[in-house]
Design an enzyme around this catalytic site. Structure first.
Site, PDB file in Angstrom:
ATOM      1  N   HIS A 189      13.981  -2.513   2.731  1.00 33.75           N
ATOM      2  CA  HIS A 189      12.832  -1.817   3.128  1.00 33.75           C
ATOM      3  C   HIS A 189      13.186  -0.687   4.545  1.00 33.75           C
ATOM      4  CE1 HIS A 189       8.694  -1.305   3.688  1.00 33.75           C
ATOM      5  NE2 HIS A 189       8.820  -0.681   4.789  1.00 33.75           N
TER       6      HIS A 189
ATOM      7  N   HIS B  49       0.742  -1.572  -0.061  1.00 29.56           N
ATOM      8  CA  HIS B  49       0.259  -0.174   0.148  1.00 29.56           C
ATOM      9  C   HIS B  49       0.774   1.046   0.196  1.00 29.56           C
ATOM     10  CE1 HIS B  49       1.215   0.447   4.807  1.00 29.56           C
ATOM     11  NE2 HIS B  49       0.837  -0.608   4.188  1.00 29.56           N
TER      12      HIS B  49
ATOM     13  N   ASP C  41       5.008   4.140   4.283  1.00 31.72           N
ATOM     14  CA  ASP C  41       6.399   3.441   3.173  1.00 31.72           C
ATOM     15  C   ASP C  41       5.976   4.767   1.944  1.00 31.72           C
ATOM     16  OD1 ASP C  41       6.132   1.022   4.661  1.00 31.72           O
ATOM     17  OD2 ASP C  41       4.244   0.007   3.348  1.00 31.72           O
TER      18      ASP C  41
ATOM     19  N   ALA D  80      -1.988  17.765   4.879  1.00 32.06           N
ATOM     20  CA  ALA D  80      -2.544  18.633   3.491  1.00 32.06           C
ATOM     21  C   ALA D  80      -1.647  20.263   4.344  1.00 32.06           C
ATOM     22  CB  ALA D  80      -3.971  19.047   3.970  1.00 32.06           C
TER      23      ALA D  80
ATOM     24  N   SER E  15      -7.201  17.916   5.493  1.00 29.10           N
ATOM     25  CA  SER E  15      -7.134  18.149   4.184  1.00 29.10           C
ATOM     26  C   SER E  15      -8.159  17.824   2.996  1.00 29.10           C
ATOM     27  CB  SER E  15      -6.396  16.206   3.794  1.00 29.10           C
ATOM     28  OG  SER E  15      -7.357  15.644   4.768  1.00 29.10           O
TER      29      SER E  15
ATOM     30  N   GLY F  94       5.903   3.720   9.603  1.00 31.15           N
ATOM     31  CA  GLY F  94       4.205   4.082   9.152  1.00 31.15           C
ATOM     32  C   GLY F  94       4.589   4.655  10.653  1.00 31.15           C
TER      33      GLY F  94
ATOM     34  N   GLY G  88       4.068  -1.747  14.029  1.00 30.48           N
ATOM     35  CA  GLY G  88       2.560  -1.830  13.404  1.00 30.48           C
ATOM     36  C   GLY G  88       1.406  -2.915  12.938  1.00 30.48           C
TER      37      GLY G  88
END
Length: 545
Positions: free
Chosen positions: A101, A15, A316, A396, A507, A288, A155
């Site tokens: 990663h 994702h 991610d 945002a 946002s 995350g 996570g």
């Protein structure tokens, strides 16, 4: 040398796809794929739209690109699959370079910080067979001190808590964080059996992980993220779970508070231990879990921590940036600190006007949109503000925003109910002039990406009730003229009219939809919500009072 970094991938479990473009180490463009597909998190999507934007922004074709960089170096045949993908989609594949990663996460935060040395902690769900790491970085030398196993995952822990409380993992964790402020950590003893410190690290009870306990029916990634990931043992410890849509009672609220508090206890312990090992107090966070701004506040308050940097894309999407940075550094290029997040598409006045004319939307042309916008805000109107380049990351930051007056005690509920269509407990954040923030927030530092929460000074709470969360904190965006002159001027003019140097900023989207990218999406949000006015560049739309 042109380098494109990408995140996400072919598997359904991936994702937050994104693409970035660096030229000789200089960031040129960056965007998340969800802004082009309009599917939140762009699950299981390689970032074709974001890649196309990056090429267009630089005025190049794929044949001009020297490297495509990505995480997932442990995935079988992934390099070959990417090569085939780029040949099919773009007619050409540059050389593919794959990286770990979590080193990509670490690089995105470390190089973005501008620190010459740092302790780096990455807390994530999983990627390349681990769930995070602790590293000491000096210059360009990354020394990994600890890796957290794939199943020993913070996570995963928070995803279990999210599911237990009736929400969707890898989507609604921020709801749990917001909800936690309404409860008391009455279940800390129970959570200490679920997740506990272990030496310099931590240990998550593996008997709670359905992937391990039912390995014969689960693959290494879930296909939908809607399947249950925790075993019945979690309900044995905490009691019956909340069914999706069930009313929230105090028990669930206290469980959210307890789970959040245990996360803060464990991560602060890991950070404290890491700094004791590295001897370096400057800290970079990524992964995350670093989107958890309440956790970040507790870590920032830890006495052993010096400066704290959290990038605008700790999740991610950020591994796209980190992968490209690692390649550029290997090639000898310097990376400039990431001081703002305005790296996405921008639309000219002509493009905006063309869209307005095509849909037949009535509008006014403003010689000075700031002056009229300040009047709207002072009159308690809610305003959509669409200006400049779109932000890279989930927040945002004044270019794709809904703005309002923070002095209104009723504004939070009004925006949640009639514009965002979301839960009433969800808080809103203030964009505040950097030079004024010390008069409102305790121990505040430059926080341009809205990823750290700060306590609100007691005497200021009654002045800005709409942005003070129930726990007396606010997740701020520090605004400075050298990174966003237009937004700074807007807040400055509002301060002259109101004596308050900040605005509510959330946002520009409706709940469960991505933040808007293009003018047409902004219009959709405006006409499908209770927004009073919309500013698209110099064009103003308004609804009858």
């Amino acid at each position: 040398m042109y380098v494109i970094g990408i995140s996400s991938g072919i598997k359904h479990g991936h994702h937050d796809g994104a693409a970035v473009l660096l030229r000789d180490g200089e960031l040129i463009a960056a965007a998340e794929e969800e802004r082009f597909t309009l599917a939140k998190h762009a699950r299981g999507e390689l970032p074709r739209g974001a890649i196309g934007f990056c090429l267009k922004q630089a005025g190049i074709t794929m044949r001009d690109v020297d490297f495509i960089c990505s995480p997932l170096r442990t995935y079988t045949n992934y390099e070959r699959r990417l090569t085939e993908y780029f040949r099919y989609q773009f007619g050409h594949s540059p050389r593919i370079e794959l990286y770990d990663h979590h080193l990509c996460h670490a690089a995105s935060s470390y190089y973005g910080s501008g620190f010459s040395e740092a302790t780096v902690a990455c807390f994530d769900f999983s990627g390349d067979s681990s769930s995070g790491l602790v590293a000491h970085v000096k210059g360009d030398d990354f020394k990994v001190l600890t890796r957290f196993g794939r199943h020993n995952s913070l996570g995963l822990y928070y995803g279990m808590l999210t599911q237990y409380l009736g929400y969707q993992m890898t989507n609604d964790e921020y709801k749990v964080m917001g909800l936690s402020s309404y409860g008391s950590p009455k279940y800390l003893d129970e959570f200490a059996t679920i997740l506990r410190t272990d030496g310099a690290s931590y240990l998550l009870d593996g008997a709670l992980d359905k992937r391990q306990c039912d390995a014969e029916i689960f693959t290494s990634d879930f296909s939908t993220r809607q399947e249950r990931i925790f075993t019945e043992k979690l309900e044995d410890i905490l009691g019956p779970r909340r069914i999706r849509g069930q009313a929230l009672d105090q028990r669930f609220t206290d469980i959210a508070a307890s789970g959040q508090k245990q996360l803060e206890i464990v991560t602060t312990h890991v950070v404290r231990s890491a700094i004791a090992t590295t001897g370096c107090a400057d800290l970079c966070l990524a992964g995350g879990v670093a989107l958890n701004c309440k956790m970040n506040m507790e870590i920032a308050a830890e006495p052993s921590v010096g400066r704290l940097y959290v990038p605008p894309v700790p999740h991610d999407a950020g591994v796209a940036l980190g992968a490209a940075m690692l390649k550029c550094v290997e090639a000898g290029h310097k990376i400039a600190p990431l001081t703002h997040a305005y790296w996405g598409p921008e639309y000219s006045n002509d493009e905006i006007r063309s869209t307005l004319d095509k849909v037949g939307a009535p509008y006014e042309v403003m010689d000075d949109p700031i002056a009229r916008c300040v009047t709207d805000l002072a009159e308690q109107k809610t305003v959509g503000w669409f200006q400049g380049r779109m932000e890279f990351g989930p927040r945002a930051l004044g270019n794709r925003s809904i703005l309002a007056d923070p002095r209104s005690a009723t504004m939070k509920d009004r925006i949640n109910v009639s514009i965002k269509y979301r839960e009433e407990f969800r808080p809103f954040c203030p964009s505040v002039l950097y030079e004024c923030q010390d008069g409102y927030f305790k121990e505040a530092f430059d926080a341009p990406f809205m990823v750290v929460t700060f306590p609100v000074i007691d005497s200021a709470k009654e002045k800005i009730p709409a942005v003070v969360h129930v726990d007396g904190t606010a997740r701020i965006q520090s605004v400075q003229a050298d990174t966003n002159s237009l937004y700074t001027r807007l807040i400055g003019e509002f301060a002259k009219a109101s004596s308050v140097p900040m605005l509510i900023n959330t946002s520009l989207n409706i709940n469960e939809q991505p933040t808007v990218n293009a003018p047409l999406e902004a219009l959709h949000t405006y006409f499908c919500s209770g927004l009073d006015a919309l500013y698209l560049g110099p064009y103003r739309l308004s609804k009858p009072s």
